[in-house]
Motif scaffolding. Structure first.
Motif, short mmCIF file in Angstrom:
data_model
loop_
_atom_site.label_atom_id
_atom_site.label_comp_id
_atom_site.label_asym_id
_atom_site.label_seq_id
_atom_site.Cartn_x
_atom_site.Cartn_y
_atom_site.Cartn_z
N VAL A 68 0.84 -1.20 0.00
CA VAL A 68 0.00 0.00 0.00
C VAL A 68 0.87 1.25 0.00
O VAL A 68 0.61 2.20 -0.73
N ALA A 69 1.95 1.23 0.79
CA ALA A 69 2.85 2.39 0.84
C ALA A 69 3.43 2.66 -0.55
O ALA A 69 3.46 3.81 -1.01
N ILE A 73 2.92 6.10 -2.60
CA ILE A 73 4.07 6.91 -3.06
C ILE A 73 3.97 7.14 -4.57
O ILE A 73 4.17 8.25 -5.06
N THR A 74 3.63 6.07 -5.31
CA THR A 74 3.50 6.21 -6.77
C THR A 74 2.41 7.21 -7.12
O THR A 74 2.58 8.03 -8.03
N LEU A 75 1.31 7.15 -6.40
CA LEU A 75 0.21 8.09 -6.65
C LEU A 75 0.66 9.52 -6.42
O LEU A 75 0.39 10.41 -7.24
N ILE A 76 1.34 9.75 -5.32
CA ILE A 76 1.79 11.11 -5.00
C ILE A 76 2.77 11.59 -6.07
O ILE A 76 2.66 12.72 -6.57
N ALA A 77 3.70 10.72 -6.45
CA ALA A 77 4.68 11.09 -7.48
C ALA A 77 3.97 11.43 -8.78
O ALA A 77 4.28 12.43 -9.44
N TRP A 124 13.59 6.10 -11.01
CA TRP A 124 12.98 5.78 -9.72
C TRP A 124 11.49 5.50 -9.84
O TRP A 124 10.94 4.70 -9.10
N TYR A 125 10.84 6.14 -10.83
CA TYR A 125 9.42 5.86 -11.04
C TYR A 125 9.25 4.43 -11.54
O TYR A 125 8.38 3.69 -11.10
N MET A 126 10.13 4.05 -12.47
CA MET A 126 10.08 2.68 -12.99
C MET A 126 10.33 1.68 -11.88
O MET A 126 9.71 0.62 -11.82
N LEU A 127 11.27 2.04 -11.01
CA LEU A 127 11.60 1.15 -9.89
C LEU A 127 10.38 1.00 -8.96
O LEU A 127 10.12 -0.10 -8.46
N LEU A 128 9.65 2.08 -8.78
CA LEU A 128 8.45 2.03 -7.94
C LEU A 128 7.43 1.07 -8.55
O LEU A 128 6.87 0.20 -7.86
#
Lengths: 553, 174
Positions: A68-69, A73-77, A124-128
């Protein structure tokens, strides 16, 4: 870690909350009255073995909290990524680093530094996203296997403590237990319950398949992610832009020089009064005639190059087909699709000027300049000649104040002419731009008078080839099947057991308790069995009652 | 025994996931997305220069080729052209050839530009963007250093100083 043996004789894996077979609570938790039925009390293995680094990584990704975290985080980004424009929407001829800093100050600078300018492409987005994928796989595996095992191994005869601690529970005394059981069994069977019997006890179950919904859903998601990943494999995905003028034949980018396209004509049509059926007149009047687009169309000819592909060489072309590309009606060939996405009307194509005596207004001939291929010199005969000293297709004055061009596109053509005439054999120089004439060496006798402009349209097409689409489709379909499976079916279980001459009835469902209660009511109608009490609601009521009581004090 | 199996299982699954993620990240960030990569053979092309002479890249095997894409409107190109011209006069004798590909402007503009800077190397116009597409050029200037075997040694985007031009020509000397 040793296994835990229940008094019923069943051997449970370490960490099991209550016996897989009889349901006797193994980890005594007297605080709560009701059993936590999540995952059937099965042992989430990751939480029990935590020795090696592999186990630790596994345990990390197995946590729903972590999952969920990651999603949050992905949503916020992603949300932050919408604050300033993405890199693909900024002007193409500026450096992104400078653009963000100039337009948005230090915030823009930071935005660029952290890679928000190209969010979907930042590492980092891809990593997320990848971590979400990993979390999905491990979370699912860690839950579905023990759950499957627990549901498969569940016994019919349950420990009294298991039954008592179910949300729906009642005890009753009836005269003829066998007869009541028989009636109930018949009614349950009518309601498509799957019935198992053991020592005169009953376990009726239906809709277990609903429990696999979330996992089917996750499989769909993972297939979807694999599809998205495959776009990075060369050849799987092509997405290019082709701007092509009327009359031009150009290589189709992304086809490695294999295909060429000719733009015969670009057509832009609007709804006009008089051209449409009369019933539309009122509507056309309301918005204005000629203001609503009706059609964007490019008439094209597709060619294939024959022979070896050598860039720059005059291609030998074989006509394949003619087609009218319209919005949503792409030209499709060899898995490539050409879509109509943009257009530019009336790009200057040819410009005409008259060599003219400024005072007598007498013309000595017309010069027609092809803006894509101007000639250095135009002879008008009788000793009159015009030389083109400089040509600026997209004219502007640069930082040093010199006439210059912004690009190779003739958006704003400007010329430096030298007019050679019998009476001025050395020639007069004139700088001519649209609506503007400069005579750098004093007053001229002659001028180049604007005598017409020929324009043409430019069509903007998108070139697509996508071999991942069907994978995304399959993933999406499985995703939806999983959703439906989990949403529209409920896993319901009803236990009927003889305990010390009483009939104990307990029931559980994963959702829709109201539906389950109604079903039980109909099943036990006329049998003398007591309707089970919803112990969760009782607790809630008790808690609310206590509060209300406290408030009045 | 069972514990060991579990560990092996987990390791295998984690490795599989790692491989998938690793491949995606790698192919995105550590490989050039351009069709032309350092170390690969430079795509062959044929273009005609301003004097009408045809140049085919593969005919220059055995020589180092300094392939420059440029436009008259591109200020950095304008800046580096004299550098290239000067260094070319030295390295020409040492087997380095400069091919300057204009990105489809009019012959008139290109000719005026060449005359203005007195460029001595062959300048050709890529009228149909075919060579630009083949080399995936989108920002100017772009320079490809091609060695005597026809392999791309380096790709430079952006302006070069004269010192850089010199070093690059030195590096592709046959």
């Amino acid at each position: 870690m040793e296994h835990v043996k229940c008094e019923c004789g069943h051997v449970n894996p370490h960490g099991t909350a209550f016996c897989e077979s009889c349901g006797k609570p193994l980890e005594e938790n007297t605080e709560k009255k009701l059993l936590d039925m999540r995952y059937e009390g099965s042992a989430r293995r990751s939480q029990t073995y935590n020795k090696t680094i592999v186990d630790k990584i596994w345990a990390f990704f197995s946590s729903v909290k972590v999952g969920v975290a990651l999603i949050v985080i992905t949503l916020i980004a992603s949300a932050i990524g919408t604050i300033f424009p993405q890199e693909m929407y900024i002007p193409p001829n500026v450096s992104p680093a400078e653009y963000y800093a100039d337009q948005y100050g230090w915030a823009g600078k930071l935005y660029y530094k952290l890679g928000f300018n190209n969010l979907y492409g930042s590492w980092w987005y891809m990593l997320l996203i990848a971590s979400i994928g990993v979390s999905l796989v491990i979370c699912s595996l860690d839950r579905v296997i023990p759950l499957y095992r627990a549901l498969k191994k569940q016994g019919v005869t349950r420990h009294p403590n298991f039954l008592r601690r179910q949300r729906l529970f009642s005890t009753s005394r009836v005269a003829d237990v066998d007869d009541v059981f028989k009636q109930v069994k018949e009614k349950l069977a009518q309601r498509r319950y799957h019935i198992r019997e053991e020592n005169g006890n009953i376990l009726a179950e239906k809709g277990r398949f609903s429990r696999w919904g979330p996992y089917v859903n996750h499989i769909g998601l993972i297939i979807f992610l694999i599809g998205a990943m495959l776009r990075f494999v060369p050849g799987m995905y092509v997405d290019e832009v082709l701007w092509i003028r009327e009359g031009e034949t150009k290589e189709i980018p992304g086809t490695h020089g294999k295909y060429f396209l000719k733009n015969e004509k670009f057509i832009f049509e609007t709804y006009e009064k008089g051209k449409e059926n009369e019933v539309f007149n009122a509507a056309i009047d309301r918005v204005g005639s000629g203001t609503v687009a009706k059609n964007y169309q490019t008439n094209v000819v597709l060619y294939k190059r024959v022979g070896p592909v050598v860039a720059g060489a005059e291609p030998k072309l074989k006509k394949i087909k003619e087609y009218k590309i319209r919005v949503n009606e792409p030209l499709k060939y060899d898995h490539y699709a050409l879509y109509q996405v943009d257009f530019k009307q009336n790009e200057p194509y040819k410009m005409a000027f008259q060599l003219m005596d400024k005072t007598s207004k007498k013309s000595f001939g017309t010069v027609v300049i092809d803006l894509h291929n101007p000639k250095p010199s135009y002879n008008l005969g009788n000793g009159y000649r015009v030389e083109l000293l400089s040509y600026f297709p997209d004219f502007y004055f640069d930082e040093d104040g010199n006439p210059s061009t912004k690009s190779k596109v003739p958006n704003n053509p400007a010329f430096v002419f030298k007019m050679l005439t019998p009476d001025k054999p050395k020639g007069e120089v004139s700088f001519v731009a649209i609506q503007q004439t400069i005579e750098p060496f004093g007053n001229n006798k002659y001028k180049m008078a604007f005598a017409g402009l020929e324009t043409r349209n430019v069509s903007g097409l998108t070139v697509r080839r996508d071999f991942t689409l069907w994978i995304l489709g399959v993933g999406g379909a499985i995703f939806m099947i999983g959703v439906v499976q989990g949403m529209y079916w409920n896993h319901r279980r009803i236990w009927l057991q003889r305990v010390n001459g009483e009939v104990w009835l307990a029931a559980h469902t994963n959702k829709n308790w109201f539906g389950l209660k109604n079903e039980i009511r109909r099943v036990i109608e006329g049998t003398g069995l007591a309707m089970p009490i919803d112990q969760a609601e009782e607790e809630k009521k008790a808690a609310q009652g206590g509060q209300a009581h406290g408030a009045t004090k | 025994m069972k514990k060991q199996q579990r560990l092996v299982m987990r390791t295998v699954i984690l490795l599989l996931l790692l491989a998938a993620v690793g491949y995606t990240i790698y192919s995105n960030f550590f490989t050039e997305k351009a069709r032309v990569k350092v170390g690969s053979t430079a795509p062959d092309f044929v273009l005609t220069d301003l004097s009408g002479k045809q140049h085919r890249l593969s005919d220059y095997r055995g020589k180092g080729v300094f392939l420059n894409f440029w436009g008259t409107w591109c200020k950095p190109c304008e800046k580096e052209m004299p550098y290239i011209n000067r260094q070319y006069s030295t390295y020409k004798k040492q087997g380095v050839e400069v091919l300057a590909v204009n990105v489809g402007e009019t012959k008139l503009s290109v000719q005026k530009f060449v005359d203005r800077f007195g460029l001595t190397f062959p300048v050709m116009i890529d009228r149909e963007d075919q060579v630009m597409n083949a080399y995936d050029v989108d920002r100017l200037p772009a320079t490809f250093l091609i060695d005597k075997n026809g392999k791309v040694k380096k790709i430079i985007t952006g302006t070069m100083t004269e010192e850089m031009v010199k070093q690059y020509m030195e590096s592709i000397k046959p």
